[in-house]
Every structure is written in C-alpha cells, then in structure tokens.
Design an enzyme around this catalytic site. Structure first.
Site, PDB file in Angstrom:
ATOM      1  N   CYS A  45       4.564  19.885 -33.845  1.00  9.33           N
ATOM      2  CA  CYS A  45       4.192  20.273 -35.217  1.00  9.33           C
ATOM      3  C   CYS A  45       5.177  19.695 -36.237  1.00  9.33           C
ATOM      4  O   CYS A  45       6.368  20.002 -36.190  1.00  9.33           O
ATOM      5  CB  CYS A  45       4.159  21.802 -35.256  1.00  9.33           C
ATOM      6  N   CYS A  69       6.968  22.248 -38.500  1.00  7.77           N
ATOM      7  CA  CYS A  69       7.935  23.004 -37.686  1.00  7.77           C
ATOM      8  C   CYS A  69       9.261  22.245 -37.608  1.00  7.77           C
ATOM      9  O   CYS A  69      10.331  22.833 -37.694  1.00  7.77           O
ATOM     10  CB  CYS A  69       7.410  23.230 -36.270  1.00  7.77           C
TER      11      CYS A  69
END
Length: 100
Positions: free
Chosen positions: A23, A26
């Site tokens: 991600c 993230c």
C-alpha cells in the site's frame, strides 16, 4: 484475553496502524508515525499491524481499507480513520481524544 486486547487496554493511548506492505499511502505514513512517536515519546504506543498477516484481526475490527488508524485507551476506541494524515493532524487528534 489476546495480546491485542491487552495492548488496547493500556492506560496510555495506543494508536494502531493497520497497513499492508503493498500500500503506497501506508508507506508514506510510516515515517510520519515515527515522527509522532518521537514527538509524544512515552505518552503513546504505536503498533503497526500487517492486514495480510493478521486477516482475522483486521476482519474482527472491520478494517476494510489501508491504512486505517484506530486510537484506543483503556480498551475504548476513541477515534478511527482510514487514509494518511500529517504528523500535526495525528498529534492533535491523539492529544484531543486521549485527554477526555
């Protein structure tokens, strides 16, 4: 009681970061959370949980997107949000929510 439940039942606020290695947001959040920890020191615990390795936990806490941050204190969810925020926004939320 699971390890996770012991962690979120802490007297001091605990910020849980549900993330995934693939991600992009993230990855951007990781250094931000390090700065938050550096700023707040022992006043907070920050725990990162990989949703791919902890699917049952992510499911139990209804994490549908990553990153999802959830702030707990004494077992109570004080705040929750999906998506990345700035260091300043996260610190403000932690201080506002945990001093109630």
């Amino acid at each position: 009681m699971s390890n996770f439940e012991k962690i979120i039942n802490s007297e001091k606020p605990v910020l849980i970061d549900f993330f995934a290695t693939w991600c992009g947001p993230c990855k951007m959040l990781t250094p931000v959370l390090k700065e938050v920890k550096d700023s707040l020191g022992d006043r907070i615990s920050i725990i990162k949980i990989d949703v791919d390795k902890n699917q049952q936990l992510a499911s139990k806490y209804q994490v549908r997107g990553v990153p999802t941050m959830i702030l707990y204190q004494q077992g109570k969810q004080l705040w929750r949000q999906s998506g990345a925020l700035s260091k300043e926004e996260i610190i403000k939320i932690i201080i506002d929510k945990s001093n109630k």
